[in-house]
Scaffold this active site. Sequence first.
Site, PDB file in Angstrom:
ATOM      1  N   LEU A  12      31.541  58.884  52.244  1.00 28.28           N
ATOM      2  CA  LEU A  12      32.929  59.164  51.869  1.00 28.28           C
ATOM      3  C   LEU A  12      33.923  58.642  52.903  1.00 28.28           C
ATOM      4  CD1 LEU A  12      32.499  62.762  50.394  1.00 28.28           C
ATOM      5  CD2 LEU A  12      32.823  60.610  49.144  1.00 28.28           C
ATOM      6  N   VAL A  14      36.763  55.501  53.693  1.00 34.18           N
ATOM      7  CA  VAL A  14      37.940  55.099  52.908  1.00 34.18           C
ATOM      8  C   VAL A  14      37.532  54.410  51.616  1.00 34.18           C
ATOM      9  CG1 VAL A  14      39.975  53.613  52.882  1.00 34.18           C
ATOM     10  CG2 VAL A  14      39.444  54.936  54.922  1.00 34.18           C
ATOM     11  N   THR A  36      28.217  64.252  56.943  1.00 31.09           N
ATOM     12  CA  THR A  36      29.035  65.295  57.550  1.00 31.09           C
ATOM     13  C   THR A  36      29.643  66.156  56.455  1.00 31.09           C
ATOM     14  OG1 THR A  36      29.580  63.755  59.338  1.00 31.09           O
ATOM     15  CG2 THR A  36      30.941  65.740  59.158  1.00 31.09           C
ATOM     16  N   VAL A  76      27.637  53.124  52.807  1.00 27.89           N
ATOM     17  CA  VAL A  76      27.421  53.474  54.206  1.00 27.89           C
ATOM     18  C   VAL A  76      27.251  52.188  55.012  1.00 27.89           C
ATOM     19  CG1 VAL A  76      26.369  55.690  53.608  1.00 27.89           C
ATOM     20  CG2 VAL A  76      24.908  53.676  53.919  1.00 27.89           C
ATOM     21  N   ASN A 104      28.338  46.287  52.890  1.00 31.37           N
ATOM     22  CA  ASN A 104      28.220  44.876  53.285  1.00 31.37           C
ATOM     23  C   ASN A 104      26.854  44.610  53.898  1.00 31.37           C
ATOM     24  OD1 ASN A 104      30.493  43.441  52.503  1.00 31.37           O
ATOM     25  ND2 ASN A 104      31.692  44.098  54.268  1.00 31.37           N
ATOM     26  N   SER A 130      34.497  43.801  46.966  1.00 33.71           N
ATOM     27  CA  SER A 130      35.608  43.289  47.763  1.00 33.71           C
ATOM     28  C   SER A 130      36.929  43.756  47.186  1.00 33.71           C
ATOM     29  CB  SER A 130      35.582  41.758  47.804  1.00 33.71           C
ATOM     30  OG  SER A 130      36.707  41.274  48.532  1.00 33.71           O
ATOM     31  N   LYS A 185      28.465  38.037  47.967  1.00 36.61           N
ATOM     32  CA  LYS A 185      29.495  38.734  48.754  1.00 36.61           C
ATOM     33  C   LYS A 185      29.575  38.163  50.163  1.00 36.61           C
ATOM     34  CE  LYS A 185      32.531  41.939  49.840  1.00 36.61           C
ATOM     35  NZ  LYS A 185      32.462  42.240  51.243  1.00 36.61           N
ATOM     36  N   HIS A 188      31.451  34.997  49.960  1.00 34.26           N
ATOM     37  CA  HIS A 188      32.849  35.406  49.755  1.00 34.26           C
ATOM     38  C   HIS A 188      33.500  35.715  51.098  1.00 34.26           C
ATOM     39  CE1 HIS A 188      35.747  38.731  49.674  1.00 34.26           C
ATOM     40  NE2 HIS A 188      36.170  38.273  48.513  1.00 34.26           N
ATOM     41  N   ASN A 189      32.824  36.508  51.927  1.00 30.49           N
ATOM     42  CA  ASN A 189      33.388  36.879  53.217  1.00 30.49           C
ATOM     43  C   ASN A 189      33.513  35.680  54.148  1.00 30.49           C
ATOM     44  OD1 ASN A 189      33.250  39.438  52.120  1.00 30.49           O
ATOM     45  ND2 ASN A 189      32.462  40.385  53.970  1.00 30.49           N
ATOM     46  N   GLU A 192      36.484  33.929  53.109  1.00 30.40           N
ATOM     47  CA  GLU A 192      37.606  34.736  53.580  1.00 30.40           C
ATOM     48  C   GLU A 192      37.924  34.395  55.041  1.00 30.40           C
ATOM     49  OE1 GLU A 192      37.902  39.370  54.772  1.00 30.40           O
ATOM     50  OE2 GLU A 192      37.288  38.992  52.700  1.00 30.40           O
ATOM     51  N   ARG A 288      37.190  32.799  66.137  1.00 31.03           N
ATOM     52  CA  ARG A 288      37.274  34.215  66.494  1.00 31.03           C
ATOM     53  C   ARG A 288      36.587  34.473  67.831  1.00 31.03           C
ATOM     54  NH1 ARG A 288      37.183  38.150  61.167  1.00 31.03           N
ATOM     55  NH2 ARG A 288      38.261  36.732  59.742  1.00 31.03           N
ATOM     56  N   ARG A 446      15.881   8.617  67.794  1.00 24.61           N
ATOM     57  CA  ARG A 446      14.803   9.602  67.671  1.00 24.61           C
ATOM     58  C   ARG A 446      13.438   8.911  67.646  1.00 24.61           C
ATOM     59  NH1 ARG A 446      14.250  12.588  63.214  1.00 24.61           N
ATOM     60  NH2 ARG A 446      13.511  14.451  64.341  1.00 24.61           N
ATOM     61  N   HIS A 452       9.682   9.529  65.984  1.00 23.89           N
ATOM     62  CA  HIS A 452       9.937  10.388  64.821  1.00 23.89           C
ATOM     63  C   HIS A 452       9.990   9.610  63.508  1.00 23.89           C
ATOM     64  CE1 HIS A 452      10.488  14.075  67.057  1.00 23.89           C
ATOM     65  NE2 HIS A 452      11.279  13.450  67.904  1.00 23.89           N
TER      66      HIS A 452
END
Length: 483
Positions: A12, A14, A36, A76, A104, A130, A185, A188-189, A192, A288, A446, A452
């Site tokens: 529970l 948001v 809880t 969760v 997620n 989402s 998903k 998607h993120n 985003e 980031r 290579r 290779h």
Amino acid sequence: MTQKADIGFIGLGVMGQNLVLNMNDHGYSVSVYNRTSAKTDDFINGPAKETKVIASYSIEQLVDSLESPRRIMLMVKAGKAVDAIVNQLIPFLDQSDIIIDGGNSYFKDSMRWSKELEEKGLHFIGCGISGGEEGARLGPSIMPGGSSPAWPYIKDILQNIAAKVADGTPCCDWVGESGAGHFVKMVHNGIEYGDMQLICEAYDLMRSIGLSPSEMSTIFRDWNKGKLDSYLIEITSEILAINDENNVPLVDSILDTAGQKGTGKWTANSAMEEGIPLTLIGEAVFARFLSALKEERATASSILAGPESSFHGERDAFINDIQQALYASKIISYAQGYMLFKTASTSYNWNLNYGGIALMWRGGCIIRAAFLDKIKEAFHDNPDLSNLLLSPYFAEQMKNSQASWRRVVAKATEMGIPLPAMSSALVFYDGFRRERLPANLLQAQRDYFGAHTYERVDKPRGQFFHTDWSGSGGDVTSGSYNA
């Protein structure tokens, strides 16, 4: 006899509370449980007061309160928390009961649970959701995948609470088997991450030529009326218009270090595993990371030299160029994301519906944007489309935007303004449109130092050759493989 609830809900926070209230609004009775108990009480006596929501204070009580087959949604924290709850649920469940993980979670965790629960006669759905707090309450984008026999039992609930496009179609449909829902998903993120970084770069460019946040707010609002129409452009306009308690732009008071929860990193890692050049999203993740080096950047800013060039030119024309560069780069981000979808669909036997995914993202989710209709149309017109950039609409958009795009990247380079997402998108575009790349020399290198081998342009694919480049090598070659 006590009336049984339609669905159980665990978690529970948001998002969880708002999804429960959304379900209640659509006529479903929901039994809720939170680790809880005080949070359960606060919810029942607060936001859920005078609703049909039922409080449960143990896993067993929750399971007993549900009609069969039981449908239980988890909201969760991914990883250990999901594992713990699923393991607590299993002893109380009956054959064909359904666990829906709406968090997620990493898609390979969903694959693992799908397999383990199916072996026990239970069903597992990995369900990407989402839309944030507002979407959860009023209608999110929902991406379910996993045990397909469970889909008929959860379809109505999920599609009823999902966002709807203009014709009433829900932004929710079956994605595929196993971990497909959480994979979609995850991508998607990742997109985003890319969209947000591109918008930040556009903001940085406009700031560098002297525009105030208020002026930029107006520009983003105007852009949101055209082909860049999207949720992220809309909220950027609103953010730039807000002043703080000192009546100065709030955005200027926010520390320039970005956080993340890891889904963008998962997307980049998956691209590496699948061999897909997801360059723009990768750069967004790295941007980031770089932002987090605040103290080091502060030191470097007083030591490392950069260009002293400033902007000279027609400001309005440059702002238009930024708009075009932003749109072209956005197309690249989605094209790369869909490349990853195609490869993963083959790797995991998912048979993803590419046009349907665009439709699910058309409303409710963070990356909702008008141009997703064009993606849906592209795959509707050509279900076998190998790359989004090769569709007539997007090929034309790239043609029309690239002069502006190149001017923006060139000018930013001259001025020393980093554009990791926009510039990497342009590099990808130029690489993808080239029939011949310099990898022939790379493969020769290579073969020189590691035997290779290489293929030849005048021989059929699949035939490999080796040259004793130095005259002191031998005939023994390395095995041919990609890693």
